[in-house]
Design a protein around this motif. Structure first.
Motif, PDB file in Angstrom:
ATOM      1  N   ASN A  71       0.822  -1.206   0.000  1.00  0.00           N
ATOM      2  CA  ASN A  71       0.000   0.000   0.000  1.00  0.00           C
ATOM      3  C   ASN A  71       0.861   1.264   0.000  1.00  0.00           C
ATOM      4  OD1 ASN A  71      -2.728   1.090   0.074  1.00  0.00           O
ATOM      5  ND2 ASN A  71      -2.184   1.874   2.097  1.00  0.00           N
ATOM      6  N   GLU A  72       2.057   1.174   0.581  1.00  0.00           N
ATOM      7  CA  GLU A  72       2.959   2.325   0.556  1.00  0.00           C
ATOM      8  C   GLU A  72       3.662   2.458  -0.793  1.00  0.00           C
ATOM      9  OE1 GLU A  72       5.667   2.803   3.765  1.00  0.00           O
ATOM     10  OE2 GLU A  72       4.219   2.189   5.293  1.00  0.00           O
ATOM     11  N   PRO A  75       0.492   3.292  -3.913  1.00  0.00           N
ATOM     12  CA  PRO A  75      -0.539   3.945  -3.103  1.00  0.00           C
ATOM     13  C   PRO A  75      -1.897   4.129  -3.773  1.00  0.00           C
ATOM     14  CG  PRO A  75       1.057   5.557  -3.894  1.00  0.00           C
ATOM     15  CD  PRO A  75       1.585   4.212  -4.285  1.00  0.00           C
ATOM     16  N   PRO A  78      -5.807   3.631  -2.762  1.00  0.00           N
ATOM     17  CA  PRO A  78      -5.387   3.459  -1.364  1.00  0.00           C
ATOM     18  C   PRO A  78      -6.204   2.371  -0.671  1.00  0.00           C
ATOM     19  CG  PRO A  78      -6.782   5.393  -1.589  1.00  0.00           C
ATOM     20  CD  PRO A  78      -6.533   4.888  -2.984  1.00  0.00           C
TER      21      PRO A  78
END
Length: 214
Positions: A71-72, A75, A78
């Motif tokens: 997810n980072e 992104p 999200p």
């Protein structure tokens, strides 16, 4: 290209695949060398657990760590809200799945072969599952899910698929709360969830028939 060590009916492998599908990422799926939990696989992943992710030189072998990492690094879209409180609520829901509901379901796995059901305490397991499902219902009432698919949602479709099969197989007296059923139906409206479960549930049904016949 991302590589994941996984097997088709692993709950947490399916949880990761939902996330990968939602992010529209491309991955190569590799069965664990020597089989799940083997010493050969433990030379790669010391804990021997599934799934594991390899991204270049990085190797991760915890589904929550993998989800947070992806997810980072990727992104959009999200998987966590943009406020600290919102993110905390989603992580609470995810932890509830991994530490409360899923272990109660996993505790039923040894009893899938009919020959291993001698002494099976159906009432005790039903009570635990009822408690965990009621707890999930209360969590959902406290923080209703949004239209957004989140990190905290990806494990539930898989675990609830297992419950749909295990409850009648083991003759458990468990009613899934309406709140939880509505939540599950909402998750299935997400393309990534629907695609994964369309492949996963038939494979699980076939595997369970083999396990039951052992």
């Amino acid at each position: 290209m991302l590589q994941i060590y996984a097997i088709p009916v692993s709950l947490y492998s399916a949880k990761l695949r939902i996330l990968l599908r939602h992010k529209e990422l491309i991955w190569e799926e590799i069965p664990p060398p020597g089989g799940y939990g083997s010493m050969e696989y433990r030379q790669i992943v010391p804990a021997g657990n599934l799934p594991a992710l390899r991204d270049g030189s990085l190797l991760l072998a915890d589904s929550e760590a993998i989800a947070e990492y992806l997810n980072e690094v990727h992104p959009v879209p999200p998987l966590l809200p943009d406020t600290p409180a919102g993110r905390a609520i989603i992580r609470e829901r995810s932890r509830y799945h991994d530490t409360r509901l899923e272990p109660a379901v996993r505790a039923l796995f040894p009893y899938m072969p009919e020959r291993k059901r001698s002494g099976f305490e159906a009432g005790r397991h039903a009570d635990v599952l009822t408690d965990r499902l009621d707890g999930l219902g209360r969590l959902l009432e406290k923080a209703p899910p949004s239209e957004m698919l989140t990190l905290g949602d990806c494990g539930f479709p898989v675990t609830l698929c297992w419950l749909d099969l295990l409850i009648p197989l083991l003759g458990l007296s468990v009613d899934i709360p309406a709140t939880v059923l509505e939540y599950r139906d909402g998750l299935y409206r997400h393309k990534a969830v629907a695609e994964e479960m369309a492949e996963y549930c038939p494979k699980l049904t076939a595997e369970m028939k083999l396990w039951e016949a052992e």
